[in-house]
Design a protein around this motif. Sequence first.
Motif, PDB file in Angstrom:
ATOM      1  N   THR A  93      -6.700   3.625  -4.010  1.00  0.00           N
ATOM      2  CA  THR A  93      -6.260   3.168  -2.845  1.00  0.00           C
ATOM      3  C   THR A  93      -7.238   2.235  -1.660  1.00  0.00           C
ATOM      4  O   THR A  93      -6.949   2.560  -0.025  1.00  0.00           O
ATOM      5  CB  THR A  93      -6.231   4.385  -2.100  1.00  0.00           C
ATOM      6  OG1 THR A  93      -7.294   5.265  -2.186  1.00  0.00           O
ATOM      7  CG2 THR A  93      -5.393   4.236  -3.276  1.00  0.00           C
ATOM      8  N   HIS A  94      -8.221   1.844  -2.149  1.00  0.00           N
ATOM      9  CA  HIS A  94      -9.648   1.043  -0.772  1.00  0.00           C
ATOM     10  C   HIS A  94      -8.515  -0.423  -1.187  1.00  0.00           C
ATOM     11  O   HIS A  94      -8.710  -1.609  -1.030  1.00  0.00           O
ATOM     12  CB  HIS A  94     -10.696   0.793  -1.901  1.00  0.00           C
ATOM     13  CG  HIS A  94     -11.048   2.272  -1.835  1.00  0.00           C
ATOM     14  ND1 HIS A  94     -12.227   2.576  -0.821  1.00  0.00           N
ATOM     15  CD2 HIS A  94     -11.899   3.062  -2.822  1.00  0.00           C
ATOM     16  CE1 HIS A  94     -12.952   3.788  -1.200  1.00  0.00           C
ATOM     17  NE2 HIS A  94     -12.539   4.326  -2.683  1.00  0.00           N
ATOM     18  N   VAL A  95      -7.626  -0.282  -0.076  1.00  0.00           N
ATOM     19  CA  VAL A  95      -6.950  -1.920   0.367  1.00  0.00           C
ATOM     20  C   VAL A  95      -6.929  -1.766   1.708  1.00  0.00           C
ATOM     21  O   VAL A  95      -6.517  -0.661   2.619  1.00  0.00           O
ATOM     22  CB  VAL A  95      -5.566  -1.825  -0.826  1.00  0.00           C
ATOM     23  CG1 VAL A  95      -5.826  -1.638  -1.946  1.00  0.00           C
ATOM     24  CG2 VAL A  95      -4.376  -0.547  -0.356  1.00  0.00           C
ATOM     25  N   GLY A 153      -5.242  -0.999   4.853  1.00  0.00           N
ATOM     26  CA  GLY A 153      -4.767   0.560   5.530  1.00  0.00           C
ATOM     27  C   GLY A 153      -3.841   0.364   5.747  1.00  0.00           C
ATOM     28  O   GLY A 153      -2.731   1.262   6.151  1.00  0.00           O
ATOM     29  N   ASP A 154      -2.698  -0.695   6.524  1.00  0.00           N
ATOM     30  CA  ASP A 154      -1.867  -1.384   6.594  1.00  0.00           C
ATOM     31  C   ASP A 154      -0.770  -1.712   5.380  1.00  0.00           C
ATOM     32  O   ASP A 154       0.559  -1.799   5.622  1.00  0.00           O
ATOM     33  CB  ASP A 154      -1.567  -2.058   7.548  1.00  0.00           C
ATOM     34  CG  ASP A 154      -2.010  -3.302   7.732  1.00  0.00           C
ATOM     35  OD1 ASP A 154      -2.749  -3.469   6.886  1.00  0.00           O
ATOM     36  OD2 ASP A 154      -2.057  -3.865   8.781  1.00  0.00           O
ATOM     37  N   PHE A 155      -1.258  -1.315   3.875  1.00  0.00           N
ATOM     38  CA  PHE A 155      -0.627  -1.530   2.896  1.00  0.00           C
ATOM     39  C   PHE A 155      -0.687  -0.803   2.245  1.00  0.00           C
ATOM     40  O   PHE A 155       0.482  -0.124   1.291  1.00  0.00           O
ATOM     41  CB  PHE A 155      -1.447  -2.564   2.242  1.00  0.00           C
ATOM     42  CG  PHE A 155      -0.906  -2.946   0.515  1.00  0.00           C
ATOM     43  CD1 PHE A 155       0.637  -3.355   0.819  1.00  0.00           C
ATOM     44  CD2 PHE A 155      -1.478  -2.530  -0.395  1.00  0.00           C
ATOM     45  CE1 PHE A 155       0.820  -3.512  -1.053  1.00  0.00           C
ATOM     46  CE2 PHE A 155      -0.859  -2.466  -1.161  1.00  0.00           C
ATOM     47  CZ  PHE A 155       0.664  -3.230  -1.945  1.00  0.00           C
ATOM     48  N   ILE A 156      -1.296   0.865   2.625  1.00  0.00           N
ATOM     49  CA  ILE A 156      -1.987   1.569   1.799  1.00  0.00           C
ATOM     50  C   ILE A 156      -1.047   2.512   0.900  1.00  0.00           C
ATOM     51  O   ILE A 156      -0.304   2.948   0.186  1.00  0.00           O
ATOM     52  CB  ILE A 156      -3.337   2.285   2.257  1.00  0.00           C
ATOM     53  CG1 ILE A 156      -3.834   3.291   1.073  1.00  0.00           C
ATOM     54  CG2 ILE A 156      -2.699   2.987   3.157  1.00  0.00           C
ATOM     55  CD1 ILE A 156      -4.706   4.444   1.368  1.00  0.00           C
ATOM     56  N   GLU A 157       0.089   2.444   2.099  1.00  0.00           N
ATOM     57  CA  GLU A 157       0.961   3.497   1.378  1.00  0.00           C
ATOM     58  C   GLU A 157       2.156   3.091   1.336  1.00  0.00           C
ATOM     59  O   GLU A 157       3.071   3.424   0.751  1.00  0.00           O
ATOM     60  CB  GLU A 157       1.589   3.674   2.661  1.00  0.00           C
ATOM     61  CG  GLU A 157       1.201   5.065   3.899  1.00  0.00           C
ATOM     62  CD  GLU A 157       0.764   5.543   3.203  1.00  0.00           C
ATOM     63  OE1 GLU A 157       1.000   6.690   2.134  1.00  0.00           O
ATOM     64  OE2 GLU A 157      -0.517   6.929   3.644  1.00  0.00           O
ATOM     65  N   ALA A 158       2.187   1.481   0.737  1.00  0.00           N
ATOM     66  CA  ALA A 158       3.355   0.658   0.450  1.00  0.00           C
ATOM     67  C   ALA A 158       3.891   0.889  -1.066  1.00  0.00           C
ATOM     68  O   ALA A 158       5.216   1.693  -1.430  1.00  0.00           O
ATOM     69  CB  ALA A 158       3.562  -0.879   0.395  1.00  0.00           C
ATOM     70  N   PRO A 159       3.006   1.435  -2.032  1.00  0.00           N
ATOM     71  CA  PRO A 159       3.523   2.041  -3.663  1.00  0.00           C
ATOM     72  C   PRO A 159       4.257   3.099  -3.188  1.00  0.00           C
ATOM     73  O   PRO A 159       4.874   3.677  -4.064  1.00  0.00           O
ATOM     74  CB  PRO A 159       1.818   1.749  -3.798  1.00  0.00           C
ATOM     75  CG  PRO A 159       1.086   0.732  -3.729  1.00  0.00           C
ATOM     76  CD  PRO A 159       1.677   0.763  -1.686  1.00  0.00           C
ATOM     77  N   SER A 160       3.060   4.117  -2.512  1.00  0.00           N
ATOM     78  CA  SER A 160       4.061   5.455  -2.584  1.00  0.00           C
ATOM     79  C   SER A 160       5.367   5.725  -1.829  1.00  0.00           C
ATOM     80  O   SER A 160       6.749   6.307  -2.075  1.00  0.00           O
ATOM     81  CB  SER A 160       2.821   5.816  -1.513  1.00  0.00           C
ATOM     82  OG  SER A 160       1.672   6.793  -2.605  1.00  0.00           O
TER      83      SER A 160
END
Length: 576
Positions: free
Chosen positions: A510-512, A514-521
Amino acid sequence: MKSSVFFLSFVFAAASPSFSAAELKTVDDFRSAAAKANAVLTIPNWEQSPKAVEAMMNGAIAKANKGLDQIGSQDLKAVTFKNTVVALDDLTYQAGLAANKAVIIKETNTNPEMRAAGENTIKIFQDWAVSIDYREDVYKAIKAFADTHPKLSGEDEKLLNETLRDYRRAGLDLPPDQRKEVEQLRKELSKLGTDFDTNIVKANAPVIFTKADLDGLPESFFASPGVRTGDDAYTVLANVTWQFNTVEENAKNEATRKQLYVIRDTLAKEANVPVLNQMLALRNKIALRLGYKSWDDYQTEVKMAKTGANAGKYISDLVTGIQPKFESEVAELQKLKAADTNDPNAKIEVWDWRYYANQRDKQKYAVDKEALRAFFPFQNVLDGMFNIYQSIFGLKFEKIAASYKWIDDLQLFMVTDSATGEPLGMFYLDMFPREGKFNHFAQFEIIGGKLLPDGKYQRPTVALLCNFSPPTADKPSLMTHQEVETLFHEFGHALHSIVTRAKYGRFAGTHVPGDFIEAPSQMLQNWVWEKKVLDTFAADYRDPSKKIPAEIIKKMNDESFSQLIRARPSFHISAT
């Protein structure tokens, strides 16, 4: 995926087998398979006293400082990618493992002294983490390597570029006196951020109501552990999410809803308002000292948005686009409140929307959220989610023995590749609320993925900390559909971390941005809106042959698609 045209027919409804403690494997049983994959599995040694926690952090920082000294003292004509940029990633990763443990101790330990020790050591780490950006000797070594204009690609190139970006964002190009000022401001901001979070976790907000005050709540709520505290006294913890949501969605009495909402919304207010004001001032100073127009621009530079203006436009466009639908929905809820109160001028306040949205769902869509709980006993949901994710990703989850438990009901699982048997990582589950525990829902990294200096790959270990309603004497933990969605979402973060193959700790899991981190979940959580998926695990705990009727699931989807009010819960609704 709510409208997906396919379904994985190989998802089975069978529950995962249970094991007694004596039958459980241990991490040692998987080390041989890990070795074949050139991988490393690690369960941390958990410190058991405040002194040990402090010693752990001091030791980790001392070791990292030796590594920094080695980078900074070498001949600048002999610098390489490995002995500068990679070496820095290696040592910050190792020191970060101590910080990760301190965070878990702070957020989960049942001993207040241990939680305080975790908090103190986090502050020590944060102070050190800021200071390494200002090691000029290390910067000169890395800059000397960059000045050779190396031909790098992929993760290597990205690591060098982002490391140089870090130094620029830290102010290494500034004159020494200004650089020192920025360093001190950043250290102060880090400490205040930890204080802010700690104040919220420490905030224990019991509110005592009578049975009449809580009219409308299901009887199961009153039977929950710790709720009934007197003959006609029921204690609701405003800081416990599931209790707050149950009251806000079901209490007929507006005064009750308002009282609880205001208390929750002002948790740690006296302590945190001064802290927040200091943080805002520090953020602005840091941004301006570094040459940014605002903290917005400083923060978004490293995200997909890139600038504060881009982020602001996105939000503004989104609000403009949904405003007509939002206003229509508020008007619908206002009609319900007007009829309920016999006041044609009744306004929907921010403590009203959950209740009237729930009433609307019952009346318009015949969806009773409390009744649906019976179809979502926690263990069935967990087993069903495991089956789905195992099938989708070709994984196997196996409960193993935990050598140390910070709470009795803690569970530890091994994740392996179902085809090859390769161990991929581990996750802890800490699912129910208690005093002093982190009071929301999140995944925490304990050991991140990384290619180690010896060429072996460190497989990740993470923890899922949640706060679902606990079981009672006569009922299992029963979840709302929203909580099921939350579990699928948060476990998505755990999988994002565990299946990583990233070369460097900086990019693992999840070290991506911050505005992408939620996309997979956010994508994965949508499985819980499919009937074929729900039928694999959602069944009435009193009669498992009963599934959620198709028409109810359709209405649930219709209800979900119809409302936008949840997208703007922080707005003062009555002002619209």
